[in-house]
Enzyme design. Structure first.
Site, PDB file in Angstrom:
ATOM      1  N   CYS A   1       0.489  -1.310  -0.072  1.00 28.40           N
ATOM      2  CA  CYS A   1       0.457  -0.225  -0.558  1.00 28.40           C
ATOM      3  C   CYS A   1       0.615   1.694   0.217  1.00 28.40           C
ATOM      4  CB  CYS A   1      -0.713   0.078   1.787  1.00 28.40           C
ATOM      5  SG  CYS A   1      -2.032  -0.965   1.552  1.00 28.40           S
TER       6      CYS A   1
ATOM      7  N   LEU B   1      -3.871  -1.866  -1.536  1.00 26.47           N
ATOM      8  CA  LEU B   1      -3.600  -2.975  -2.723  1.00 26.47           C
ATOM      9  C   LEU B   1      -3.774  -4.156  -1.211  1.00 26.47           C
ATOM     10  CD1 LEU B   1      -2.515  -4.252  -4.567  1.00 26.47           C
ATOM     11  CD2 LEU B   1      -0.559  -4.505  -3.283  1.00 26.47           C
TER      12      LEU B   1
ATOM     13  N   ILE C   1      -5.507  -7.230   0.510  1.00 28.18           N
ATOM     14  CA  ILE C   1      -4.985  -8.624   0.284  1.00 28.18           C
ATOM     15  C   ILE C   1      -5.758  -9.711   0.834  1.00 28.18           C
ATOM     16  CG2 ILE C   1      -2.419  -9.724   0.753  1.00 28.18           C
ATOM     17  CD1 ILE C   1      -0.905  -7.916   0.041  1.00 28.18           C
ATOM     18  N   ILE C   2      -5.850  -9.824   2.655  1.00 26.85           N
ATOM     19  CA  ILE C   2      -6.575 -10.160   3.511  1.00 26.85           C
ATOM     20  C   ILE C   2      -7.871 -10.104   3.248  1.00 26.85           C
ATOM     21  CG2 ILE C   2      -6.524 -10.680   5.472  1.00 26.85           C
ATOM     22  CD1 ILE C   2      -3.927 -10.051   5.829  1.00 26.85           C
TER      23      ILE C   2
ATOM     24  N   GLU D   1       2.272  -6.243   8.677  1.00 27.89           N
ATOM     25  CA  GLU D   1       1.037  -7.442   8.635  1.00 27.89           C
ATOM     26  C   GLU D   1       1.975  -8.108  10.177  1.00 27.89           C
ATOM     27  OE1 GLU D   1       1.238 -11.844   7.028  1.00 27.89           O
ATOM     28  OE2 GLU D   1       1.950 -10.717   6.300  1.00 27.89           O
TER      29      GLU D   1
END
Length: 102
Positions: free
Chosen positions: A2, A53, A55-56, A80
């Protein structure tokens, strides 16, 4: 990964448009979503911008900047937390509620 941007302007001469341009120049870092918040108080501005962005959590609930339930706190975050499931379980046990898996 991101894209995060922001500023503290002690002259209060910035704008949300400037903040948007700062974040949008990073579109390749986060093409799925963008968010911008401009806070103003007595000659001071704080801007937070974000390019996402996903992702999870691919849902709109992962939109940033994120606010606490009472909107007294705001955050932009990239990274993360490897033990986030354990931390979340502990916090839920203490009565905290989550509205996203992001």
């Amino acid at each position: 990964m991101c894209g995060i941007t922001g500023f503290i302007d002690f002259n209060a001469s910035s704008s949300k448009e400037i903040l948007q341009k700062m974040a949008d120049v990073q579109i390749k870092r986060g093409p799925e979503d963008s968010g911008y918040e401009l806070f103003e108080s007595e000659g001071l501005q704080i801007g937070l911008g974000f390019r996402r962005l996903s992702i999870i959590d691919l849902t709109p609930q992962g939109h940033q900047p994120m606010f606490s339930a009472d909107r007294s706190n705001c955050i932009v975050f990239n990274g993360e937390i490897y033990n986030y499931k354990e931390i979340r379980k502990e916090l839920e046990g203490l009565g905290h509620a989550f509205n996203t898996n992001s």
